[in-house]
Design a protein around this motif. Structure first.
Motif, mmCIF file in Angstrom:
data_model
loop_
_atom_site.group_PDB
_atom_site.id
_atom_site.type_symbol
_atom_site.label_atom_id
_atom_site.label_comp_id
_atom_site.label_asym_id
_atom_site.label_seq_id
_atom_site.Cartn_x
_atom_site.Cartn_y
_atom_site.Cartn_z
ATOM 1 N N ALA A 205 -53.673 51.080 64.985
ATOM 2 C CA ALA A 205 -53.810 49.913 65.381
ATOM 3 C C ALA A 205 -52.593 49.755 66.518
ATOM 4 C CB ALA A 205 -53.570 48.870 64.286
ATOM 5 N N LYS A 206 -52.845 48.971 67.709
ATOM 6 C CA LYS A 206 -51.995 48.889 68.743
ATOM 7 C C LYS A 206 -51.143 47.392 68.510
ATOM 8 C CE LYS A 206 -53.197 52.265 71.495
ATOM 9 N NZ LYS A 206 -53.279 53.403 70.483
ATOM 10 N N THR A 207 -51.978 46.508 67.915
ATOM 11 C CA THR A 207 -51.156 44.926 67.972
ATOM 12 C C THR A 207 -51.475 44.494 66.507
ATOM 13 O OG1 THR A 207 -53.493 44.115 68.183
ATOM 14 C CG2 THR A 207 -52.318 44.498 70.246
ATOM 15 N N TYR A 208 -50.562 43.396 66.226
ATOM 16 C CA TYR A 208 -50.640 42.803 64.842
ATOM 17 C C TYR A 208 -51.971 42.348 64.513
ATOM 18 C CZ TYR A 208 -45.440 43.248 64.856
ATOM 19 O OH TYR A 208 -44.050 43.750 64.904
ATOM 20 N N GLY A 209 -52.398 41.785 65.664
ATOM 21 C CA GLY A 209 -53.982 41.142 65.419
ATOM 22 C C GLY A 209 -54.989 42.265 64.851
ATOM 23 N N GLU A 210 -54.842 43.463 65.181
ATOM 24 C CA GLU A 210 -55.549 44.593 64.630
ATOM 25 C C GLU A 210 -55.075 44.903 63.132
ATOM 26 O OE1 GLU A 210 -55.901 48.135 67.127
ATOM 27 O OE2 GLU A 210 -55.509 46.756 68.902
ATOM 28 N N LEU A 211 -53.868 44.746 62.631
ATOM 29 C CA LEU A 211 -53.124 45.226 61.373
ATOM 30 C C LEU A 211 -53.541 43.932 60.608
ATOM 31 C CD1 LEU A 211 -49.611 46.361 62.078
ATOM 32 C CD2 LEU A 211 -51.719 47.634 61.460
ATOM 33 N N ALA A 212 -53.534 42.753 60.830
ATOM 34 C CA ALA A 212 -53.700 41.506 60.110
ATOM 35 C C ALA A 212 -54.944 41.561 59.084
ATOM 36 C CB ALA A 212 -53.610 40.224 60.799
ATOM 37 N N PRO A 213 -56.296 41.918 59.670
ATOM 38 C CA PRO A 213 -57.565 41.967 59.082
ATOM 39 C C PRO A 213 -57.501 42.902 57.920
ATOM 40 C CG PRO A 213 -57.947 41.899 61.251
ATOM 41 C CD PRO A 213 -56.345 42.254 61.119
ATOM 42 N N LEU A 214 -56.580 43.910 58.015
ATOM 43 C CA LEU A 214 -56.524 45.151 57.099
ATOM 44 C C LEU A 214 -56.153 44.846 55.615
ATOM 45 C CD1 LEU A 214 -55.483 47.916 59.491
ATOM 46 C CD2 LEU A 214 -57.806 47.340 58.868
ATOM 47 N N THR A 215 -55.247 43.743 55.622
ATOM 48 C CA THR A 215 -54.831 43.381 54.177
ATOM 49 C C THR A 215 -55.220 41.890 53.971
ATOM 50 O OG1 THR A 215 -52.647 42.849 55.314
ATOM 51 C CG2 THR A 215 -53.002 45.130 54.606
ATOM 52 N N ALA A 216 -55.742 41.203 54.880
ATOM 53 C CA ALA A 216 -55.796 39.887 54.543
ATOM 54 C C ALA A 216 -56.567 39.385 53.361
ATOM 55 C CB ALA A 216 -56.933 39.154 55.837
ATOM 56 N N ASP A 217 -57.755 40.119 52.841
ATOM 57 C CA ASP A 217 -58.349 39.842 51.596
ATOM 58 C C ASP A 217 -57.620 40.681 50.385
ATOM 59 O OD1 ASP A 217 -58.626 42.507 52.143
ATOM 60 O OD2 ASP A 217 -60.743 42.690 51.667
ATOM 61 N N LEU A 218 -56.349 40.793 50.612
ATOM 62 C CA LEU A 218 -55.854 41.624 49.258
ATOM 63 C C LEU A 218 -54.858 40.622 48.682
ATOM 64 C CD1 LEU A 218 -55.062 44.950 50.676
ATOM 65 C CD2 LEU A 218 -56.977 44.555 49.346
ATOM 66 N N GLY A 219 -54.413 39.472 49.332
ATOM 67 C CA GLY A 219 -53.446 38.560 48.799
ATOM 68 C C GLY A 219 -52.184 39.059 48.525
ATOM 69 N N PRO A 220 -51.168 38.233 47.954
ATOM 70 C CA PRO A 220 -49.797 38.774 47.722
ATOM 71 C C PRO A 220 -49.796 39.824 46.641
ATOM 72 C CG PRO A 220 -50.236 36.512 46.850
ATOM 73 C CD PRO A 220 -51.275 37.056 47.306
ATOM 74 N N VAL A 221 -48.695 40.535 46.795
ATOM 75 C CA VAL A 221 -48.625 41.556 45.738
ATOM 76 C C VAL A 221 -47.614 40.839 44.619
ATOM 77 C CG1 VAL A 221 -47.255 43.921 45.134
ATOM 78 C CG2 VAL A 221 -48.162 43.517 47.398
ATOM 79 N N VAL A 222 -48.182 41.048 43.529
ATOM 80 C CA VAL A 222 -47.490 40.554 42.445
ATOM 81 C C VAL A 222 -46.627 41.573 41.594
ATOM 82 C CG1 VAL A 222 -47.770 39.389 40.086
ATOM 83 C CG2 VAL A 222 -49.564 39.016 41.792
#
Length: 196
Positions: free
Chosen positions: A50-67
């Motif tokens: 990934a080169k940008t934050y926009g490319e990184l964001a979708p990779l963890t978007a469906d994981l929710g916060p770490v509990v």
């Protein structure tokens, strides 16, 4: 007339540390069984290229916060004298800060924080509470009562993917609550304190 460059957070270039933070979150998700090993390999590959934050964001978007088990909170009381937490320290998932008459300063700039969210209960009282955060950290102040002192956000830009969120609740009291980045003087002092 030249067009202004797009400075939206999603278009900003990601660093190696940003990519590593996403990879760590993906590994934790695989260990918890939220994604399978094939998904892990695919997402880690995408994170590392990934080169940008926009490319990184979708990779963890469906994981929710770490509990994380919250345990006992870190409690700081300003009392008659000021209290601060600076330098390298372990950030717990819960913090309670009482400003008292001396005030409280929490400096997160030299911490290694892998938490997605940090719950902070604030009672700023007379002297207030100040948070010094690295670039890209975010703050949710919806549950914070402005009181007489109010809340001031002096940070620049929005929250970047993979960075912690301070979730503030409580009251700003008379002293107020401030969230800001390091000053030039603080950054110079930190550089002098680094081991050579």
């Amino acid at each position: 007339m030249t067009a202004e460059p797009d400075r939206s957070p999603g278009r900003m270039r990601a660093s190696d540390a940003d990519r590593e933070a996403v990879v760590e979150q993906l590994r934790e998700a695989a260990a918890e069984g939220r994604i399978d090993l094939d998904e892990l390999d695919e997402r880690v590959g995408a994170a590392l290229t990934a080169k940008t934050y926009g490319e990184l964001a979708p990779l963890t978007a469906d994981l929710g916060p770490v509990v994380v088990d919250s345990g006992e909170p870190l409690t700081l009381r300003g009392g008659m004298h000021s209290v601060s937490r600076t330098g390298r320290w372990k950030v717990p998932p819960r913090i309670v800060a009482y400003g008292g008459m001396g005030g409280v300063l929490l400096d997160f700039t030299q911490t290694e924080c892998r938490l997605r969210e940090i719950e902070v209960e604030v009672d700023a009282q007379m002297a207030g509470v100040v948070f010094v955060v690295p670039e890209g950290w975010g703050a949710d102040t919806d549950a914070l009562d402005p009181g007489m002192g109010g809340f001031k956000d002096k940070t620049s830009g929005g929250r970047l993917p993979g960075t912690p969120l301070l979730r503030l609740s409580g009251t700003c009291g008379m002293g107020g609550v401030v969230i800001r980045h390091s000053s030039g003087r603080e950054r110079r002092k930190q550089r002098k304190e680094l081991p050579r």
